[in-house]
Design a protein around this motif. Structure first.
Motif, PDB file in Angstrom:
ATOM      1  N   ALA A   1       5.757 -30.497  -0.959  1.00  0.00           N
ATOM      2  CA  ALA A   1       4.701 -30.425  -0.575  1.00  0.00           C
ATOM      3  C   ALA A   1       4.081 -28.956  -0.496  1.00  0.00           C
ATOM      4  CB  ALA A   1       4.882 -30.448   1.202  1.00  0.00           C
ATOM      5  N   LYS A   2       4.849 -28.013  -0.967  1.00  0.00           N
ATOM      6  CA  LYS A   2       4.470 -26.851  -1.396  1.00  0.00           C
ATOM      7  C   LYS A   2       5.419 -25.786  -2.136  1.00  0.00           C
ATOM      8  CE  LYS A   2       4.296 -24.486   2.536  1.00  0.00           C
ATOM      9  NZ  LYS A   2       4.206 -23.933   4.049  1.00  0.00           N
ATOM     10  N   SER A   3       4.986 -24.793  -2.628  1.00  0.00           N
ATOM     11  CA  SER A   3       5.679 -24.029  -3.524  1.00  0.00           C
ATOM     12  C   SER A   3       6.844 -23.456  -2.807  1.00  0.00           C
ATOM     13  CB  SER A   3       4.746 -22.918  -4.171  1.00  0.00           C
ATOM     14  OG  SER A   3       4.512 -21.975  -3.307  1.00  0.00           O
ATOM     15  N   PHE A   4       7.993 -22.908  -3.597  1.00  0.00           N
ATOM     16  CA  PHE A   4       8.993 -22.474  -2.835  1.00  0.00           C
ATOM     17  C   PHE A   4       8.721 -20.985  -2.293  1.00  0.00           C
ATOM     18  CE2 PHE A   4      12.520 -19.565  -3.697  1.00  0.00           C
ATOM     19  CZ  PHE A   4      13.652 -20.121  -2.834  1.00  0.00           C
ATOM     20  N   ALA A   5       7.828 -20.237  -3.009  1.00  0.00           N
ATOM     21  CA  ALA A   5       7.301 -19.010  -2.620  1.00  0.00           C
ATOM     22  C   ALA A   5       6.802 -19.078  -1.251  1.00  0.00           C
ATOM     23  CB  ALA A   5       6.451 -18.238  -3.623  1.00  0.00           C
ATOM     24  N   ASP A   6       6.097 -20.124  -0.865  1.00  0.00           N
ATOM     25  CA  ASP A   6       5.374 -20.540   0.562  1.00  0.00           C
ATOM     26  C   ASP A   6       6.149 -21.043   1.556  1.00  0.00           C
ATOM     27  OD1 ASP A   6       3.089 -19.320  -0.747  1.00  0.00           O
ATOM     28  OD2 ASP A   6       2.276 -21.211  -1.256  1.00  0.00           O
ATOM     29  N   ILE A   7       7.638 -21.327   1.319  1.00  0.00           N
ATOM     30  CA  ILE A   7       8.412 -21.938   2.465  1.00  0.00           C
ATOM     31  C   ILE A   7       9.124 -20.821   3.258  1.00  0.00           C
ATOM     32  CG2 ILE A   7      10.573 -23.331   2.646  1.00  0.00           C
ATOM     33  CD1 ILE A   7       9.760 -24.890   0.139  1.00  0.00           C
ATOM     34  N   SER A   8       8.989 -20.769   4.331  1.00  0.00           N
ATOM     35  CA  SER A   8       9.911 -19.675   5.086  1.00  0.00           C
ATOM     36  C   SER A   8      11.049 -20.205   5.674  1.00  0.00           C
ATOM     37  CB  SER A   8       8.850 -19.242   6.197  1.00  0.00           C
ATOM     38  OG  SER A   8       8.632 -20.418   7.102  1.00  0.00           O
ATOM     39  N   VAL A   9      11.950 -19.584   6.146  1.00  0.00           N
ATOM     40  CA  VAL A   9      12.969 -19.824   6.858  1.00  0.00           C
ATOM     41  C   VAL A   9      12.801 -20.471   8.034  1.00  0.00           C
ATOM     42  CG1 VAL A   9      15.121 -18.882   7.854  1.00  0.00           C
ATOM     43  CG2 VAL A   9      14.432 -18.024   5.895  1.00  0.00           C
ATOM     44  N   ASN A  10      11.813 -20.064   8.806  1.00  0.00           N
ATOM     45  CA  ASN A  10      11.564 -20.662   9.847  1.00  0.00           C
ATOM     46  C   ASN A  10      10.966 -22.120   9.737  1.00  0.00           C
ATOM     47  OD1 ASN A  10      11.870 -18.768  11.863  1.00  0.00           O
ATOM     48  ND2 ASN A  10       9.700 -17.935  11.544  1.00  0.00           N
ATOM     49  N   GLU A  11      10.431 -22.479   8.606  1.00  0.00           N
ATOM     50  CA  GLU A  11       9.802 -23.773   8.221  1.00  0.00           C
ATOM     51  C   GLU A  11      11.311 -24.538   8.015  1.00  0.00           C
ATOM     52  OE1 GLU A  11       5.648 -24.241   6.012  1.00  0.00           O
ATOM     53  OE2 GLU A  11       6.958 -22.619   5.116  1.00  0.00           O
ATOM     54  N   LEU A  12      12.032 -24.123   7.276  1.00  0.00           N
ATOM     55  CA  LEU A  12      13.083 -24.813   6.889  1.00  0.00           C
ATOM     56  C   LEU A  12      14.079 -25.012   8.182  1.00  0.00           C
ATOM     57  CD1 LEU A  12      14.362 -22.557   3.829  1.00  0.00           C
ATOM     58  CD2 LEU A  12      13.819 -24.915   3.589  1.00  0.00           C
ATOM     59  N   CYS A  13      13.972 -24.255   9.085  1.00  0.00           N
ATOM     60  CA  CYS A  13      15.055 -24.425  10.213  1.00  0.00           C
ATOM     61  C   CYS A  13      14.080 -25.533  10.999  1.00  0.00           C
ATOM     62  CB  CYS A  13      15.023 -23.117  11.158  1.00  0.00           C
ATOM     63  SG  CYS A  13      15.962 -21.975  10.235  1.00  0.00           S
ATOM     64  N   GLU A  14      12.918 -25.530  11.091  1.00  0.00           N
ATOM     65  CA  GLU A  14      11.992 -26.518  12.077  1.00  0.00           C
ATOM     66  C   GLU A  14      12.354 -27.938  11.326  1.00  0.00           C
ATOM     67  OE1 GLU A  14       7.418 -27.501  12.841  1.00  0.00           O
ATOM     68  OE2 GLU A  14       8.060 -25.545  13.329  1.00  0.00           O
TER      69      GLU A  14
END
Length: 191
Positions: free
Chosen positions: A30-43
């Motif tokens: 859905a988005k670039s690796f650079a735009d993925i945050s740890v918070n998003e991963l956790c959620e």
């Protein structure tokens, strides 16, 4: 990675690793690796940040785990037991199978992550390292006047070049063409 993947993993550990793997692969589509945050991963994984950091140093560490997990899902033949003239083809097929079995996800990820970006740089490094390990394990060291490590690097770089050309750069090749291109590029140093 903070967990020893060579040790027997508990169900809970495997479940957590699978959740973060799934979160990363879903978000990358859905988005670039650079735009993925740890918070998003956790959620997306359904775990708190503390759990993420119990398993991984950072996003790059999770990404490296994802490559390891994907590679673990492929049929990795013992190349030392394969007829020498078929070793390159077997190694190439194993890596091509991995890419082809994830082709839809790969296309979605490519749409958001350019081949020159961080994500694919990490993938290149992983595949080259894996190909080098595979080839180093099966090279007959007394067959070449060159160091086995140099020959293994040459094989790994050539396999990556052909896989990159076919799967990441969008040039459609069938298996026969993959093999032919690889053998042509390796002419003179094949096992």
């Amino acid at each position: 990675m903070k967990k020893d993947l060579n040790a027997k993993l508990t169900r809970g550990t495997q479940r957590t690793l699978d959740a973060f793997f799934g979160a990363m692969t879903t978000l990358l589509q859905a988005k670039s690796f650079a735009d993925i945050s740890v918070n998003e991963l956790c959620e997306a994984a359904g775990y708190p940040r503390a759990t993420f950091y119990n398993y991984f140093e950072d996003r790059d560490d999770l990404l490296n785990y994802c490559w390891i997990a994907l590679a673990g899902r492929t049929d990795s033949a013992d190349l030392a037991s394969v007829e020498p003239s078929r070793r390159v083809d077997v190694a190439l097929d194993s890596m091509a199978d991995l890419l082809e079995s994830n082709v839809d996800a790969l296309h979605a990820i490519l749409a958001h992550n350019p081949p020159e970006g961080t994500l694919f740089s990490s993938l290149h490094t992983f595949i080259e390292r894996r190909a080098r390990e595979i080839m180093l394990a099966c090279i007959k060291r007394d067959r070449f006047d060159l160091p086995a490590e140099l020959v293994a690097d040459h094989y790994a770089n050539t396999l990556m070049l052909v896989l990159d050309w076919a799967y990441l750069r969008g040039h459609t090749l069938d298996r026969e063409q993959l093999h032919a291109y690889t053998h042509a590029l390796l002419h003179g140093v094949e096992c």
